[in-house]
Design an enzyme around this catalytic site. Structure first.
Site, PDB file in Angstrom:
ATOM      1  NE  ARG A  66       8.903   9.746  76.698  1.00 24.41           N
ATOM      2  CZ  ARG A  66       8.830   8.414  76.593  1.00 24.41           C
ATOM      3  NH1 ARG A  66       9.480   7.774  75.643  1.00 24.41           N
ATOM      4  NH2 ARG A  66       8.094   7.710  77.428  1.00 24.41           N
ATOM      5  CE  LYS A 216      20.587  30.418  68.694  1.00 22.66           C
ATOM      6  NZ  LYS A 216      20.818  29.051  68.946  1.00 22.66           N
TER       7      LYS A 216
HETATM    8  N1  LCS Z   1      24.341  25.290  66.504  1.00 25.72           N
HETATM    9  C1  LCS Z   1      24.638  26.600  66.392  1.00 25.72           C
HETATM   10  C2  LCS Z   1      25.368  27.082  65.176  1.00 25.72           C
HETATM   11  C3  LCS Z   1      24.273  27.486  67.396  1.00 25.72           C
HETATM   12  O1  LCS Z   1      24.578  28.776  67.236  1.00 25.72           O
HETATM   13  C4  LCS Z   1      23.592  26.991  68.545  1.00 25.72           C
HETATM   14  C5  LCS Z   1      23.194  27.888  69.651  1.00 25.72           C
HETATM   15  C6  LCS Z   1      23.313  25.620  68.619  1.00 25.72           C
HETATM   16  C7  LCS Z   1      23.689  24.810  67.577  1.00 25.72           C
HETATM   17  C8  LCS Z   1      22.590  25.016  69.800  1.00 25.72           C
HETATM   18  O2  LCS Z   1      21.240  25.290  69.684  1.00 25.72           O
HETATM   19  P1  LCS Z   1      20.218  25.454  70.933  1.00 25.72           P
HETATM   20  O3  LCS Z   1      20.332  24.212  71.743  1.00 25.72           O
HETATM   21  O4  LCS Z   1      20.650  26.654  71.693  1.00 25.72           O
HETATM   22  O5  LCS Z   1      18.895  25.599  70.269  1.00 25.72           O
HETATM   23  N2  LCS Z   1      23.815  29.141  69.591  1.00 25.72           N
HETATM   24  C9  LCS Z   1      23.742  30.102  70.494  1.00 25.72           C
HETATM   25  C10 LCS Z   1      24.448  31.316  70.403  1.00 25.72           C
HETATM   26  O6  LCS Z   1      25.280  31.608  69.552  1.00 25.72           O
HETATM   27  N3  LCS Z   1      24.100  32.077  71.415  1.00 25.72           N
HETATM   28  O7  LCS Z   1      23.218  31.451  72.261  1.00 25.72           O
HETATM   29  C11 LCS Z   1      22.913  30.139  71.727  1.00 25.72           C
END
Ligand code: LCS
Length: 403
Positions: A66, A216
């Site tokens: 952690r 992503k």
């Molecule tokens: N920033 C952007 C631009 C995002 O598209 C997302 C998630 C996040 C931050 C948050 O990231 P995560 O905690 O999910 O890793 N975007 C999503 C979307 O457009 N569809 O499902 C999740």
């Protein structure tokens, strides 16, 4: 490193990593080409005295995953290197990274100024979750720089933008936003999820902190949830010590390894995402049932010129609107056979979703209207399949919409 790192291309750096380009970077003990997965929750002390020295900060060393782990650390170093930042920090998700930034900078009574078109989860954090903590999020149209500047006051602690924006692909001027933030002594935080360091380096344009949903394009295969932030060494160190260590949202060693593997193919994947998305956007732009296409690569995009200036490519995301509105979108999403009906983005698989009822369902109707997300908007994450197959499938699905 013997050669000037600036002379090396992005792909070389992404594949070899700082680990193999810098002679003084420590390699794994058995000289493996791939970074090992240190799947260990805790680390052995050589003696009771050494353990005490490490805890007292008198000696460096791993203690507990952690607090730090060699696989996580390698990801943090490589992401910082690719973004042109001093240091990086990896998290269990993009949201863990974004919330850590806010908690590091804001106290009760403070506010943050943000662009209004952002991922729905970030919007929910800003407008709902922070509210009982008396941290105010002032969301506004950040293409209007005068509005951005007017929203800042003595209790503002950061300026936050997402560019290109999820889901509208609106582009914001990073350099101009940084100029305003800095005039008021504030850090500019940029969410670079849609483009990755292959297509955009906000730090080079004046941003102070860059954040990613590494879920992503960094991971790229739809099999990992993670987040990363990069920035100045002092700030990153403070977030690690004051927030991540206590709130505990660390990335697992295995997920960190998947992201390190993802980095090696990031340049080829991003180039192909751009190529495929450009063809899909062209197809949609000329389809009679499509009323608008939002893609930075199209000349019709309102910030096309700005995109050419600050991005090295248009990216793999497209939003579009159907002349038949929301009902037409519903038919389309239920008629595609190859496109996967799912949220998330940046995967090798092409994904289709409906922002108003899915990723951005955290926005009220008036907020959706203000953020430029009409009920009939459909979002595509263009993957790496053969583009002819992707276009063929969209064509047959569009054909099922009754006009
Ligand atoms: N920033 C952007 C631009 C995002 O598209 C997302 C998630 C996040 C931050 C948050 O990231 P995560 O905690 O999910 O890793 N975007 C999503 C979307 O457009 N569809 O499902 C999740």
């Amino acid at each position: 490193m013997s050669k000037d790192e600036r002379a090396l291309g992005f792909a070389t750096i992404a594949i070899h990593g700082k680990r193999r380009l810098h002679k003084d970077e420590p390699g794994p003990p058995v000289r493996s080409v791939s970074v090992p997965i240190y799947q260990s929750s805790t680390f052995v002390f050589e003696s009771a005295e050494q353990g005490a020295r490490i805890f007292a900060g008198e000696e460096e060393g791993y203690v507990y995953t952690r607090i730090g782990n060699p696989t996580q650390e390698r990801l943090e170093i490589e992401m910082a290197f690719l973004e042109g930042a001093e240091a990086g920090l990896a998290f269990a998700s993009g949201m863990a990274a974004i919330s850590a930034i806010v908690f590091a900078l804001c106290r009760s009574g403070d506010n943050l100024v943000a662009s209004e078109t952002i991922y729905g989860g970030t919007h929910k954090l800003f407008r709902q979750t922070l509210s009982p903590l008396a941290i105010e999020a002032r969301e506004l149209d950040a293409t209007r720089l005068d509005c951005l500047e007017r929203a800042i006051d003595s209790r503002t602690r950061l300026v936050y933008i997402e560019t290109p924006a999820n889901p509208t692909l609106q582009i914001l001027d990073i350099e101009a936003c940084a100029g305003i933030a800095h005039r008021h002594g504030l850090p500019l935080v940029v969410d670079n999820t849609f483009l990755t360091p292959y297509l955009q380096n906000p730090i080079h344009l004046g941003a102070d902190v860059v954040v990613h949903s590494a879920t992503k394009y960094i991971g790229g295969h739809g099999d990992t949830v993670a987040g990363v932030l990069v920035g100045k060494k002092d700030f990153v160190g403070r977030v690690r010590a004051e927030i991540l260590r206590d709130l505990g949202g660390i990335v697992s060693p295995f997920n960190a390894w998947l992201l390190l593997r993802g980095l090696k193919t990031l340049p080829v994947r991003m180039a192909k995402h751009c190529e495929n998305a450009s063809e899909v956007a062209q197809f949609l732009a000329f389809h009679p049932k499509v009323s608008a296409v939002h893609y930075p690569g199209l000349r019709t995009h309102p910030q096309h010129e700005l995109g050419l200036r600050q991005q090295r490519g248009p990216g793999g995301m497209i939003a579009f609107e159907l002349a038949g509105g929301r009902e037409a979108g519903r038919v389309l999403m239920n008629s595609v056979e190859l496109w996967t009906l799912a949220v998330s983005l940046g995967d090798v698989d092409s994904l289709i979703e409906h922002p108003a009822t899915m990723t951005h369902s955290t926005y009220s109707e008036s907020e959706l209207a203000s953020a430029g997300i009409p009920p009939g908007m459909v979002r595509l994450s263009v993957g790496l399949e053969d583009v002819d197959d992707l276009v063929y499938d969209l064509k047959q699905a569009l054909g099922r919409i009754r006009t």
